[in-house]
Motif scaffolding. Structure first.
Motif, PDB file in Angstrom:
ATOM      1  N   PRO A  57     -38.579  33.843  48.525  1.00  0.00           N
ATOM      2  CA  PRO A  57     -39.557  34.281  47.514  1.00  0.00           C
ATOM      3  C   PRO A  57     -38.878  34.848  46.268  1.00  0.00           C
ATOM      4  N   LYS A  58     -39.510  34.618  45.110  1.00  0.00           N
ATOM      5  CA  LYS A  58     -38.957  35.104  43.836  1.00  0.00           C
ATOM      6  C   LYS A  58     -38.744  36.615  43.854  1.00  0.00           C
ATOM      7  N   GLY A  59     -39.671  37.338  44.460  1.00  0.00           N
ATOM      8  CA  GLY A  59     -39.545  38.799  44.524  1.00  0.00           C
ATOM      9  C   GLY A  59     -38.304  39.230  45.278  1.00  0.00           C
ATOM     10  N   THR A  60     -37.981  38.501  46.346  1.00  0.00           N
ATOM     11  CA  THR A  60     -36.790  38.811  47.136  1.00  0.00           C
ATOM     12  C   THR A  60     -35.536  38.557  46.321  1.00  0.00           C
ATOM     13  N   VAL A  61     -35.513  37.439  45.605  1.00  0.00           N
ATOM     14  CA  VAL A  61     -34.363  37.119  44.756  1.00  0.00           C
ATOM     15  C   VAL A  61     -34.202  38.191  43.685  1.00  0.00           C
ATOM     16  N   SER A  62     -35.305  38.604  43.071  1.00  0.00           N
ATOM     17  CA  SER A  62     -35.245  39.647  42.036  1.00  0.00           C
ATOM     18  C   SER A  62     -34.708  40.954  42.597  1.00  0.00           C
ATOM     19  N   LYS A  63     -35.163  41.322  43.771  1.00  0.00           N
ATOM     20  CA  LYS A  63     -34.718  42.570  44.405  1.00  0.00           C
ATOM     21  C   LYS A  63     -33.215  42.511  44.701  1.00  0.00           C
ATOM     22  N   ILE A  64     -32.762  41.385  45.246  1.00  0.00           N
ATOM     23  CA  ILE A  64     -31.341  41.241  45.583  1.00  0.00           C
ATOM     24  C   ILE A  64     -30.485  41.262  44.322  1.00  0.00           C
ATOM     25  N   THR A  65     -30.916  40.533  43.281  1.00  0.00           N
ATOM     26  CA  THR A  65     -30.114  40.501  42.056  1.00  0.00           C
ATOM     27  C   THR A  65     -30.076  41.869  41.373  1.00  0.00           C
ATOM     28  N   ARG A  66     -31.181  42.614  41.413  1.00  0.00           N
ATOM     29  CA  ARG A  66     -31.171  43.979  40.854  1.00  0.00           C
ATOM     30  C   ARG A  66     -30.172  44.860  41.609  1.00  0.00           C
ATOM     31  N   LYS A  67     -30.147  44.720  42.921  1.00  0.00           N
ATOM     32  CA  LYS A  67     -29.222  45.512  43.735  1.00  0.00           C
ATOM     33  C   LYS A  67     -27.771  45.139  43.428  1.00  0.00           C
ATOM     34  N   LEU A  68     -27.485  43.835  43.355  1.00  0.00           N
ATOM     35  CA  LEU A  68     -26.124  43.388  43.038  1.00  0.00           C
ATOM     36  C   LEU A  68     -25.696  43.850  41.646  1.00  0.00           C
ATOM     37  N   GLU A  69     -26.635  43.815  40.716  1.00  0.00           N
ATOM     38  CA  GLU A  69     -26.324  44.281  39.361  1.00  0.00           C
ATOM     39  C   GLU A  69     -26.072  45.790  39.338  1.00  0.00           C
ATOM     40  N   SER A  70     -26.881  46.545  40.089  1.00  0.00           N
ATOM     41  CA  SER A  70     -26.695  48.004  40.115  1.00  0.00           C
ATOM     42  C   SER A  70     -25.357  48.395  40.756  1.00  0.00           C
ATOM     43  N   LEU A  71     -24.840  47.532  41.621  1.00  0.00           N
ATOM     44  CA  LEU A  71     -23.541  47.776  42.251  1.00  0.00           C
ATOM     45  C   LEU A  71     -22.385  47.209  41.430  1.00  0.00           C
TER      46      LEU A  71
END
Length: 91
Positions: A4-18
């Motif tokens: 799901p797009k929401g899952t991809v967005s959540k994962i990419t936000r987390k990777l970016e924050s790290l």
């Protein structure tokens, strides 16, 4: 990949924050985003790759203690187990 797009967005936000990836808005396309791996992300990727290589080496070392006919039997059992549902209701 049916993620799901929401899952991809959540994962990419987390990777970016790290600081493992960075994102860039394309100037001529406001809908698409370009993701790039950061130096820290690449370092983590290399460590992860080395871990997989280490695990693979250890698995091969472990399996080498068995004869090929034993591994063939185990493969057959595991393939049969995958085909068989162990949760069948009794009829």
């Amino acid at each position: 990949m049916e993620i799901p797009k929401g899952t991809v967005s959540k994962i990419t936000r987390k990777l970016e924050s790290l600081n493992l990836i960075s994102k860039e808005q394309l100037p001529d396309n406001k809908k698409e985003i370009l993701f790039s791996i950061t130096p820290l992300g690449y370092e983590l990727f290399e460590v992860h790759k080395e871990l997989h290589e280490h695990i693979e080496k250890n698995v091969i070392h472990f399996l080498n203690q068995y004869h090929s006919n034993e591994l063939d039997f185990l493969t057959r059992v595991l393939e049969d187990l995958l085909k068989q549902s162990l949760f069948q209701l009794e009829e």
